[in-house]
Design an enzyme around this catalytic site. Structure first.
Site, short mmCIF file in Angstrom:
data_model
loop_
_atom_site.label_atom_id
_atom_site.label_comp_id
_atom_site.label_asym_id
_atom_site.label_seq_id
_atom_site.Cartn_x
_atom_site.Cartn_y
_atom_site.Cartn_z
CE LYS A 1 7.18 6.63 -3.06
NZ LYS A 1 7.48 6.97 -1.62
CB SER B 1 7.10 9.49 1.87
OG SER B 1 7.97 10.11 1.96
CB SER C 1 8.34 10.74 -1.38
OG SER C 1 8.15 9.57 -0.89
#
Ligand SMILES: [Mg+2]
Ligand SMILES: [Zn+2]
Lengths: 486, 480, 95
Positions: free
Chosen positions: A78, A177, A153
């Site tokens: 990420k 997330s 996210s």
């Protein structure tokens, strides 16, 4: 089967047997990226050349008999962890050109375990969002239906795993997330206990809630990856001094016949019937295989977690994001007349709407006259929510619930109504408030072919138990063998 | 109307640690710009703070030295404000749970004369907390340049009660505080290097009034003398405002120590809202008895207690103690000398006068001194036992300060021992009487002072080695 | 109304953000919806409850006072939008 669609342990068997090289695996993954990335847009930055060097190093190590936990395995990161020498944007315009001079602890650990990094995955700006639509670098699409969001996210990481654009990935989970995008993309997403994985090098959104975790095709891969990144780190004061077991080995030792709680409030209004039915079917599987299922109650968590979360997370975020000011790094506005104006202009131009909204909210709830009514009150209710979980987990090995109230929604569907977006994290958020480990495992599909996730919530630092419980269901149903057709 | 001043001080002191408060990069002064930085200091994304144990030790020790209550649990808070010298745009500090509560600084006010000890007083402290220092801005005409080397240095903030009444008291407080902190190894307290910085809150009120008047904050007072001058100036300014019928405005003023004038920096037009909240990145600190006891064992005698002991036990005069005691190494040097058998008063004199004069002349520190306690003790004993005279001893001192030889070695080699050979003395006395008939006659006719001329001549003839006591005896006998 | 336009403007100043006029209206109304939702916390009895500031129970997470190397000046300035010599540069600071 193409190499890119295999699991970590399948690839490791092949590497050990000398059937394939790390370079072969990386080539396969990059072929897949070339095929589908244009449709999915899972990545912000690809790291192909560096990955090739890492794969070559992995092959050399294998030739020397040095095979580690993740040797030669292509992973997506990420874009919220610092990777030395590679742009780390956090999905924000304000960091579009930021190149860290250091590695996050998890990145260091993955390097030491022999991993290969495919690239930096897309995400909601500063991890603020549940759909990956707040990214400055464009939306990521759900590999199961390109008109839908992948969740967020960590939507880029989830989509990359689901679309076979990497073998596994790391995400971060502040309110769901990792678990929510995992559920929406049909993969396994594990948020460990707060303090198990070092946050050093993870750009902070809400420090008391943020936790790095693993996103993979199978529970076994999630376990393997967790073993590589968990453990005490002197550079993170909130890092726990716990022993890190061999999670993969623990899976084999699992005893079964757990006592599992089902919080009744997590099956109320707002839960999509198809999702509810799939989760209940999974619960029935546990009952049928000898587990004791008991109904439990988490009234405060169900009713107040979202309110508590958005007060605490935004308060912390308002302070954590103050450092993005265009002085030492990142994007600086060209319009600034003086130093104060530099802040105004750089931040107004650099942050997107959702980030601004949360900064304003967080600043407001900490400001003079409002602190007690909002922030302090939220912290007290947080205590009550944690106590509620502690009490319930005294008699249960874990809790079962849906991960998300619905399957993936349409792009743009909720972007104009922030509160509606916040409510999509209703089942995951309380787990962060309590600091507990939680995992989402695939538990079926809607009639429209969209993945559904089962959330399992465990006791603090009992990731081994949690993974075993998840694996018990996963092995019986094998949803992981399905891949989206892209 | 008669007015009195009420003054409170906020003193920031950099702790002497090898590394910064929350990260392992070096803390230091005078290094090339932006070279004492790392991801934590620069507030890069993902950087996290970790407490420096040594900084906690130092502030707890400070609390023990100053008699504070040490909190069983203290925590960290973020003070949020934007400023280019603050990399995170918040400062990690302690808001409502500081580590040290209460305590006091003992001060000594100026005495009636230089050689008379002044009044002692205890100024109560409100609190002492730990925080991190900010970077440095160099303001130019159109822009400012930032150096973050200082950012993140452990900084202790000592807040006094509004309990000081004069500029002299403020001066005395800072002097005593600096002595205590330097002696405790807490900080070097060099105000020129910014290691100790002081802000003063000053107000005046009619005598008898209990409510505090409107306070003015004086900033940038970068020497102890400037603090005194600035406060005195501010009290005069406020009195003048009152006398001319004006009202005092709450503001921050900048005092220029060179010109002696002050000017308004900003009035509190927009109250700050620092939005303090507990820092989620840092866990609380618990201080148990064992930790405190270990640090208490490292606390040495307070400088004022030591001064009182030197006066009472060694019968040293106040002036000598006020030279010896503020420098711990010097006072230690003195006590070692006494332990080696030297008479305390003589040792005190040699150290406070001769030793310091020789070191200053040679630009040496005490640790570089060739004269050690054994030298002084030896010298004192040689004088006491009559082996050499005081005036010979002065010469021996100069020699040993340069060569580092022990005094008896010098006395032996240079043949400086006092002569006690009565035969030789008698010859010198007879010669002196013969050479000074007037003095001899004068003494015989009752002028006691006339004896000195004869004794002086004897000493001269002996090259200073004649034992003065014997010379006196023999002279009187020959003249009698 | 939970938050007024003026308060949003004040908070924006504290947070060093600026908004266009139409953005201000949108933000004020969205924040009002959100804060109205937060009202529900008022029905929870929190008397005698300690606030939870951390998700973990640790204390005295120290490190020893040992120095590690600094970033070199070039590294520390590598990301600076507008360095000058060895310094970070900002436009004039007005008190
Ligand atoms: Mg202060
Ligand atoms: Zn301070």
């Amino acid at each position: 089967m193409e190499l890119y669609s295999l699991t970590i342990h399948e690839l490791q068997d092949k590497l050990r047997a000398g059937e394939v090289t790390a370079a072969d695996i990386l080539t396969s993954v990059y072929q897949r990226i070339d095929q589908v990335e244009g449709k999915v847009h899972a990545y912000i930055t690809l790291m192909k050349e560096a990955a090739q060097a890492q794969a070559a190093a992995a092959d050399a190590a294998i030739r020397n008999g040095d095979i580690r936990a993740l040797t030669g395995i292509p992973l997506a990161l990420k874009d919220i962890y610092c990777v030395q020498g590679f742009t780390t944007t956090c999905g924000s315009r304000i960091l579009h050109n930021f190149v860290p001079p250091y590695d996050a602890t998890v990145v260091e650990k993955l390097r030491a375990a022999g991993a290969v990094f495919t690239g930096k995955a897309n995400m909601d700006e500063f991890a603020m969002g549940s759909s990956t639509e707040t990214s400055y670098f464009g939306v990521t699409r759900n590999p199961w239906d390109l008109t839908r969001i992948p969740g967020g996210s960590s939507g880029g990481s989830a989509a990359a795993v689901a679309a076979d654009e990497c073998i596994a990935a790391l995400g971060s989970d502040t309110g769901g997330s990792i678990r929510q995008p995992a559920a929406l993309c049909g993969i396994v997403g594990l948020k460990p206990t707060y303090g198990l994985v070092s946050r050093y090098g993870l750009a902070a959104y809400a420090s008391s809630l943020d936790q790095i975790g693993t996103m993979a095709r199978t529970v076994e891969d999630a376990a393997l990856l967790l073993g590589a990144i968990a453990g005490h780190d002197e550079r993170d004061s909130t890092s726990f001094k716990a022993d890190v077991p061999d999670y993969r080995a623990e899976l084999a030792r699992s005893k079964g016949r757990w006592r599992l709680g089902v919080p009744k409030e997590f099956f109320g209004a707002g839960l999509d019937p198809e999702v509810g039915a799939a989760v209940k079917a999974a619960i029935e599987h546990y009952r049928a295989t000898g587990c004791e299922i008991r109904e439990v109650s988490l009234p405060l968590a169900a009713e107040y977690a979202i309110a508590v979360y958005y007060l605490i997370a935004t308060a912390e975020a308002s302070s954590n994001l103050a450092r993005y000011d265009g002085v030492r790094y990142g994007r600086r506005s060209a319009k600034a007349k003086d130093a104060v104006d530099l802040y105004y202009q750089s931040r107004a131009e650099g942050f997107g709407d959702e980030v601004k909204r949360r900064i304003i909210l967080g600043t407001h709830v900490l400001s003079s006259g409002y602190y007690d009514a909002y922030y302090l009150r939220a912290q007290k209710v947080r205590t009550l929510i944690r106590n509620e979980f502690t009490a319930v987990l005294r008699d249960c090995d874990a809790l079962l619930s849906p991960t998300s109230p619905t399957a993936a929604f349409k792009l743009g569907e909720k972007s104009s109504d922030p509160l509606a977006m916040y409510l999509t994290d209703i089942y995951t958020i309380s787990v962060n408030l309590a600091g507990l480990p939680g995992i989402s495992v695939p538990c079926g599909f809607t009639t429209g072919g969209l993945p559904i996730g089962l959330q399992i919530i465990g006791r603090p630092f009992d990731e081994a138990g949690l993974l075993s419980i998840a694996r018990h269901y996963e092995q019986a149903h094998g949803w992981y063998s399905k891949h989206p057709s892209l | 109307m008669k007015y009195e001043a009420v003054i409170g001080l906020e003193v920031h002191v950099q702790l002497r640690t090898a590394s910064k408060m929350f990260t392992r990069v070096a803390a230091g002064y005078g290094q090339p710009e932006n070279t004492l930085v790392d991801p934590v200091v620069l507030a890069l994304p993902g950087a996290l703070p970790v407490m420096n144990k040594e900084a906690l030790d130092k502030i707890i020790k400070t609390g023990l030295i100053l008699g504070c209550e040490i909190a069983a649990v203290c925590k960290w808070d973020r003070k949020n404000y934007f400023y280019p010298d603050s990399p995170k745009n918040y400062q990690i500090s302690q808001y409502d749970q500081p580590i040290c509560i209460g305590g006091a600084v003992e001060i000594e006010l100026p005495g009636a004369a230089r050689n008379i000890m002044g009044e002692h007083k205890k100024i109560p402290l409100t609190r002492i907390h730990l925080e991190e220092d900010v970077g440095k801005l160099n303001h130019g005409a159109s822009d400012s340049l930032v150096d973050y080397n200082r950012a993140g240095t452990p900084l202790m903030e000592i807040v006094t009660d509004p309990a000081l009444t004069s500029a002299d008291e403020a001066y005395a407080l800072l002097t005593s505080l600096r002595t205590a902190l330097v002696q405790g190894g807490i900080s070097d307290c060099d105000m020129e290097k910014g290691q100790m910085r002081c802000d003063a809150n000053i107000s005046i009120r009619p005598v008898g009034e209990t409510k505090l008047g409107t306070k003015v904050e004086l900033k940038n007072l970068n020497s102890i003398s400037f603090v005194r001058d600035g406060i005195a100036h501010e009290i005069r300014r406020q009195l003048a405002v009152k006398e001319s019928g004006g009202t005092i405005v709450q503001e921050t003023r900048d005092f220029d120590g060179q010109t002696g004038a002050s000017q308004s920096l900003r009035s509190k037009e927009m109250a700050h809202d620092y939005r303090y909240f507990p820092d989620p990145d840092l866990m609380p600190v618990k201080v148990d008895e064992a930790w405190k006891a270990a640090l208490r064992a490292t606390v040495s005698e307070h400088h004022f207690d030591r001064q009182r002991r030197f006066m009472a036990d060694y019968l040293l005069p106040y002036t000598i103690t006020s030279v010896l005691v503020p420098e711990r190494e010097l006072a230690d040097f003195f006590e070692v000398t006494v332990k080696l058998g030297a008479a305390p008063q003589a040792a005190g004199n040699w150290i406070a006068n001769d030793l310091l004069r020789e070191l200053a002349a040679a630009k040496l520190s005490l640790t570089e001194s060739k004269v050690q306690p054994a030298h002084i003790a030896g010298l004192v004993k040689l004088v006491e036992s009559g082996v050499i005279s005081n005036s010979i001893a002065k010469e021996v001192f100069v020699t040993m300060a340069r060569s580092g030889e022990l005094p008896d070695v010098i006395v032996e080699r240079q043949g400086l021992k006092q002569s006690t050979d009565t035969g030789e003395l008698e010859k010198w006395v007879a010669a002196a009487i013969a050479d000074n008939p007037k003095a001899a006659a004068g003494f015989r006719s009752g002028n006691e002072k006339a004896l000195n001329a004869i004794k002086g001549a004897v000493m001269k003839a002996s090259g200073g080695k004649a034992n003065p006591k014997l010379v006196d005896e023999i002279t009187r006998k020959q003249l009698g | 109304m939970k938050i007024t336009r003026t308060e949003v403007a004040h908070v924006a100043h504290l947070a060093r953000l600026t908004f266009r006029e139409e953005e201000m209206d949108k933000f004020t109304s969205q924040l009002n919806d959100i804060l109205l939702y937060m009202e529900k916390l008022n029905s929870v009895d929190t008397t005698g409850i300690e606030p939870m500031t951390h998700a973990t129970v640790l204390h005295n997470a120290f490190r020893e006072d040992i120095v590690k190397p600094s970033l070199a000046n070039e590294q520390s300035l590598a990301n600076a939008p507008d360095p000058r010599g060895e310094f970070f540069r900002v436009p004039k600071v007005i008190e």
